[in-house]
Every structure is written in C-alpha cells, then in structure tokens.
Design a protein around this motif. Structure first.
Motif, PDB file in Angstrom:
ATOM      1  N   GLY A   1      38.970  58.796  17.426  1.00 16.81           N
ATOM      2  CA  GLY A   1      38.269  59.012  17.054  1.00 16.81           C
ATOM      3  C   GLY A   1      36.988  59.277  17.930  1.00 16.81           C
ATOM      4  N   HIS A   2      36.257  58.368  17.347  1.00 19.28           N
ATOM      5  CA  HIS A   2      34.323  58.826  18.149  1.00 19.28           C
ATOM      6  C   HIS A   2      34.030  57.085  18.049  1.00 19.28           C
ATOM      7  CE1 HIS A   2      34.684  62.813  16.937  1.00 19.28           C
ATOM      8  NE2 HIS A   2      35.038  62.433  15.745  1.00 19.28           N
ATOM      9  N   GLY A   3      34.582  56.365  17.893  1.00 19.61           N
ATOM     10  CA  GLY A   3      34.314  54.788  17.810  1.00 19.61           C
ATOM     11  C   GLY A   3      35.315  53.904  18.128  1.00 19.61           C
ATOM     12  N   PHE A   4      35.131  52.788  17.938  1.00 17.57           N
ATOM     13  CA  PHE A   4      35.780  51.670  18.530  1.00 17.57           C
ATOM     14  C   PHE A   4      36.411  50.819  16.871  1.00 17.57           C
ATOM     15  CE2 PHE A   4      33.195  53.053  21.934  1.00 17.57           C
ATOM     16  CZ  PHE A   4      34.209  52.871  22.686  1.00 17.57           C
ATOM     17  N   MET A   5      36.245  51.040  16.005  1.00 16.09           N
ATOM     18  CA  MET A   5      35.955  50.690  14.695  1.00 16.09           C
ATOM     19  C   MET A   5      37.531  49.794  14.380  1.00 16.09           C
ATOM     20  SD  MET A   5      33.539  49.546  13.211  1.00 16.09           S
ATOM     21  CE  MET A   5      34.068  49.431  10.934  1.00 16.09           C
ATOM     22  N   GLY A   6      38.168  48.361  14.309  1.00 19.07           N
ATOM     23  CA  GLY A   6      39.222  48.681  13.993  1.00 19.07           C
ATOM     24  C   GLY A   6      40.397  48.873  12.787  1.00 19.07           C
TER      25      GLY A   6
END
Length: 274
Positions: free
Chosen positions: A203-208
């Motif tokens: 998507g638009h981030g780096f969250m696991g």
C-alpha cells in the motif's frame, strides 16, 4: 532421496509448487508427469493460465486421460477465457494459499483485488445484463468504468471503489442482491482490513501484518473466504472449491510412480557401470 521426497510432499501440501519443482529439477526429474503438473500449477497460481495449459500438453497419454487432468485442462481453458465462475474461484483459492503460508501482506492484496473484482462484476452486469460476461471485456478496465460513470451518471470520483459505491447507492435497482454485498464491503471490519493493506508494503507504508492483527479486526482469516464465497453465490457465481487439493492428490499419486520408475532406471544405469 527419501528426505527430499518428504520435503516435496510437504511443499505440495502448502501449495508451494515452485519449491517442489526446483527440488525435482535438481534431481533431474523435471520431465516426469508429476513434475509437469507441479510446473503447470507453478504458473497457474501466478495467473499465467496460458503457459500452465501449454505445459500439460507434454504429459504422457495415460495421464492426459485421467479425469482430474481432463478437468484441469478444461478449467485452464475457461480461466484463459476469463469466465467469472472459474476466475473468482481461482482468486478464492489464491487467498487460501496466502493464509496457509502465512503470507498476510499478499493476503491483504488479494482481499483488495477481490473487493474490486466483485464491484466491477456487479456494475457491468447492471449495465449489460444480457451480455455474456467475461473478465476479458474491455468494459472491465478502470478507465472504461469511470468514463461510463462520468458520462451517464455524473459521478466524477476517480477512486473506482468510491465511484461505484456512489452509483450503487443512487442508481442500482437490484437492491435485494446488491445491498447486502455493499454493506459487507463497506463494513467496519472490511474497512479496517483494507486499512491494514494500505499501511503495508503493498500500500503506502511499511507496517507489518500478522495473523493476530487480522484476527483483531476481522476474526479468523478464513472468515474472509466464507464472506466472499457467500457474496459470489448470491451473485449467481458457481464457486468451485478444492481444485488444488484434488490436483495435489493426483500429483502425489504420480510422484510415487515417477519416483519408483526414475530410481529403478537410475539403479539399472549405475549397475551397467559397475
């Protein structure tokens, strides 16, 4: 080799056809029937149905006559033609693979794609109710749908999902079927699931993403499959379940035969050099 066979079987059970094929290729068994079907599945799970079908043509005459193989060839032909029943069923199977292999970021990507596909299907069917539907229709392209929405319904939102939500809310008459699906797709739990996707690497981030996180917002990940399946059935789409479980059973049967034949031949060749 016994240990390798056990690894191959475990990979097949987890639908990791690439890993299983690479081991068989290293052993020089890539042209045997079991390997050919595994290689075909390797392409099919990546939605390359043309090459998946092409590979199966190299199977032995006896294996080509097997009912599972006959059904598989027919299935791949329908997938190549974009038939909604088999294509949506394939996407559901693909979602299951991501859960089995704990690939939750990819799982969320498939969820987003599935939501979009259901919206597209409902919209085109509402516009062309008498037209034979396939996922190869040019009307399925985002730009074509947005053009129809702009020109005929004065909906100018360039976000496809938001634009189609506006259309179904204002203009669609098939409320008995469509409304429950729209409510699910816009439910709090689905929105939170999609938000996890937006915040991840795809998507638009780096969250696991973890199973626990999905469980928190939606419940058991398999609940997503059940909800999507219910949507498809209500839309008149015939959901085909357990395709790869059935194919895996054939693969494992052939693998035993190929293993015995290969190492009988290998032993015979070695004996000639002794």
């Amino acid at each position: 080799m016994f240990e390798s066979m056990q690894v191959i079987k475990k990979l097949i059970e987890r639908y990791d056809y690439c890993g299983a094929y690479e081991i068989l290729k290293d052993k020089g068994m890539e042209n045997m029937d079991s390997s050919l079907i595994i290689n075909s599945c390797r392409y099919a799970v990546n939605f390359d149905f043309f090459n998946a079908k092409k590979i199966l043509k190299h199977l032995s005459a006896d294996t080509l006559k097997d009912s599972v193989c006959v059904d598989l060839l027919s299935n791949l032909e329908a997938l190549n033609n974009g038939q909604p029943d088999v294509l949506m069923s394939e996407l559901l199977e693909n979602l299951k693979f991501q859960i089995v292999n704990e690939e939750y970021i990819d799982f969320l990507g498939r969820v987003y794609r599935f939501k979009e596909a259901i919206y597209k299907f409902m919209f085109i069917k509402s516009q062309l109710p008498d037209r034979n539907f396939t996922f190869q229709m040019r009307f399925l392209q985002k730009k074509e749908i947005l053009k129809i929405l702009r020109n005929h319904y004065k909906i100018f939102n360039n976000n496809l999902i938001f634009a189609l939500n506006s259309y179904f809310r204002k203009y669609d008459k098939n409320t008995e079927v469509v409304d429950p699906i729209i409510r699910l797709m816009n439910s709090e739990k689905m929105n939170q699931l999609i938000e996890l996707r937006h915040n991840s690497l795809i998507g638009h981030g780096f969250m696991g993403v973890s199973a626990e996180e999905i469980q928190r917002v939606y419940g058991n990940p398999y609940n997503v499959l059940d909800d999507f399946r219910a949507c498809l059935i209500s839309l008149g789409i015939e959901v085909q379940r357990y395709k790869y479980s059935i194919v895996n059973k054939l693969i494992l049967e052939l693998l035993e035969q190929d293993y015995n034949a290969f190492f009988k031949l290998d032993h015979s060749v070695n004996a000639n050099f002794e």
